[in-house]
Design a protein around this motif. Structure first.
Motif, PDB file in Angstrom:
ATOM      1  N   LEU A 175     -10.138  53.052 -22.414  1.00 37.13           N
ATOM      2  CA  LEU A 175      -9.914  52.888 -20.805  1.00 37.13           C
ATOM      3  C   LEU A 175      -8.654  53.630 -20.431  1.00 37.13           C
ATOM      4  N   GLY A 176      -7.133  53.604 -21.086  1.00 35.08           N
ATOM      5  CA  GLY A 176      -6.096  54.366 -21.323  1.00 35.08           C
ATOM      6  C   GLY A 176      -4.938  52.826 -21.136  1.00 35.08           C
ATOM      7  N   ARG A 220     -13.003  48.700 -22.755  1.00 35.94           N
ATOM      8  CA  ARG A 220     -14.549  48.070 -22.839  1.00 35.94           C
ATOM      9  C   ARG A 220     -15.048  48.187 -23.372  1.00 35.94           C
ATOM     10  N   MET A 221     -15.640  46.887 -23.804  1.00 41.43           N
ATOM     11  CA  MET A 221     -16.380  46.600 -25.059  1.00 41.43           C
ATOM     12  C   MET A 221     -17.379  45.886 -24.870  1.00 41.43           C
TER      13      MET A 221
END
Length: 97
Positions: free
Chosen positions: A81-82, A86-87
């Motif tokens: 996401l920069g 997110r996992m």
């Protein structure tokens, strides 16, 4: 020193002192060799490990630790996401916590 392995929380607390022979009511003492103890996990589930110091037939209790043996997760995906990652993944069947 020894490690007590139990299949449920023992209810013992740090600093408790009890006769060594009573340890078998709570679980199994793991055999130690050269100041090391090891355990072979042969099933999935929750396990509780409790360090104890045995001196003159008394067991002095340390802090109990929980270990959970479950199957591996699957379908792991990661999205960049920069500013963070997110996992997401799928838990194994019958995993409820």
């Amino acid at each position: 020193a020894a490690i007590l392995k139990a299949s449920q929380p023992t209810g013992l607390r740090i600093g408790d002192v009890l006769p060594q022979k009573e340890l078998s009511k709570y679980g199994q003492l793991l055999p130690a060799n050269m100041n090391r103890a090891s355990d072979q996990i042969d099933r999935l589930g929750f396990f509780y490990y409790l360090p104890v110091v045995i001196f003159q037939d008394l067991a002095y209790v340390g802090k109990e630790k929980q270990y959970v043996c479950i199957e591996d997760i699957s379908d792991l995906t990661v999205t960049n996401l920069g500013h963070s990652l997110r996992m997401q993944w799928c838990w194994p069947p019958n995993c409820d916590r």
